[in-house]
Design an enzyme around this catalytic site. Structure first.
Site, PDB file in Angstrom:
ATOM      1  N   THR A  42      25.289 -25.653 -10.470  1.00 45.44           N
ATOM      2  CA  THR A  42      25.056 -24.230 -10.745  1.00 45.44           C
ATOM      3  C   THR A  42      25.645 -23.373  -9.628  1.00 45.44           C
ATOM      4  O   THR A  42      25.864 -23.831  -8.518  1.00 45.44           O
ATOM      5  CB  THR A  42      23.557 -23.892 -10.886  1.00 45.44           C
ATOM      6  OG1 THR A  42      22.924 -24.020  -9.616  1.00 45.44           O
ATOM      7  CG2 THR A  42      22.873 -24.771 -11.919  1.00 45.44           C
ATOM      8  N   SER A  65      21.705 -26.398  -1.895  1.00 48.77           N
ATOM      9  CA  SER A  65      22.612 -25.913  -2.944  1.00 48.77           C
ATOM     10  C   SER A  65      21.971 -24.755  -3.706  1.00 48.77           C
ATOM     11  O   SER A  65      20.768 -24.494  -3.616  1.00 48.77           O
ATOM     12  CB  SER A  65      22.953 -27.045  -3.913  1.00 48.77           C
ATOM     13  OG  SER A  65      21.799 -27.467  -4.615  1.00 48.77           O
ATOM     14  N   HIS A  66      22.781 -24.071  -4.491  1.00 48.33           N
ATOM     15  CA  HIS A  66      22.329 -22.922  -5.280  1.00 48.33           C
ATOM     16  C   HIS A  66      21.110 -23.279  -6.129  1.00 48.33           C
ATOM     17  O   HIS A  66      20.106 -22.559  -6.127  1.00 48.33           O
ATOM     18  CB  HIS A  66      23.469 -22.418  -6.175  1.00 48.33           C
ATOM     19  CG  HIS A  66      23.058 -21.325  -7.104  1.00 48.33           C
ATOM     20  ND1 HIS A  66      22.613 -21.578  -8.384  1.00 48.33           N
ATOM     21  CD2 HIS A  66      22.996 -19.990  -6.932  1.00 48.33           C
ATOM     22  CE1 HIS A  66      22.302 -20.426  -8.957  1.00 48.33           C
ATOM     23  NE2 HIS A  66      22.529 -19.446  -8.108  1.00 48.33           N
ATOM     24  N   ALA A  67      21.186 -24.380  -6.869  1.00 50.04           N
ATOM     25  CA  ALA A  67      20.079 -24.759  -7.762  1.00 50.04           C
ATOM     26  C   ALA A  67      18.775 -24.937  -6.987  1.00 50.04           C
ATOM     27  O   ALA A  67      17.723 -24.461  -7.421  1.00 50.04           O
ATOM     28  CB  ALA A  67      20.421 -26.042  -8.526  1.00 50.04           C
TER      29      ALA A  67
END
Length: 108
Positions: A42, A65-67
Site C-alpha cells: 500500500t 511501512s505505510h500499511a
C-alpha cells in the site's frame, strides 16, 4: 502446506473475517466494510480503504511501512511482508489476522 501465512507484526489486534484480495487502489470499491484487505503493497493512494478494512495483510512491507503506520493510527490489525498472501489467500476466504504475532490463518 501450512494453513498459516506469516509476516511481520504490523499493528496489534486479532480479527476474523472475509479476505478481499485487491491488486490496485482503483479496485477499492470491491472492499466492503468489515472485510480484510489483502494486497501486495500500500501507499497513500490506498488510505481511503483503510477505515472500511477490519484488518490489512500485505505481501511486502515492514513495521514502518505505510500499511503498518496507517493501521496502527486507526487501530486496525495488520500483518505485513508476508511475501505470498495474495497467492495463498483467495477472495472470500475466511481468515484470522493476528497483528501481534504476524500470522494470518486460513479458517475452514
Amino acid at each position: 502446506m501450512s494453513e498459516t501465512v506469516t509476516g511481520f507484526p504490523g499493528a496489534p489486534g486479532v480479527i476474523e473475517g472475509v479476505a478481499r484480495v485487491i491488486s490496485s487502489p482503483e479496485q477499492g470499491d470491491r472492499l466492503r466494510t468489515g472485510e480484510i484487505l489483502v494486497t501486495t503493497l500500500t501507499n497513500v493512494g490506498w488510505t481511503p480503504m483503510f477505515p472500511r478494512a477490519a484488518a490489512v495483510v500485505t505481501d511486502m512491507g515492514a513495521p514502518l511501512s505505510h500499511a503498518s503506520i496507517v493501521a496502527r493510527e486507526l487501530g486496525t490489525p495488520a500483518v505485513v511482508g508476508t511475501g505470498n498472501a495474495t497467492i495463498r489467500l483467495r477472495d472470500g476466504d475466511r481468515i484470522r489476522v493476528d497483528g501481534e504475532r504476524g500470522t494470518v490463518e486460513l479458517l475452514r
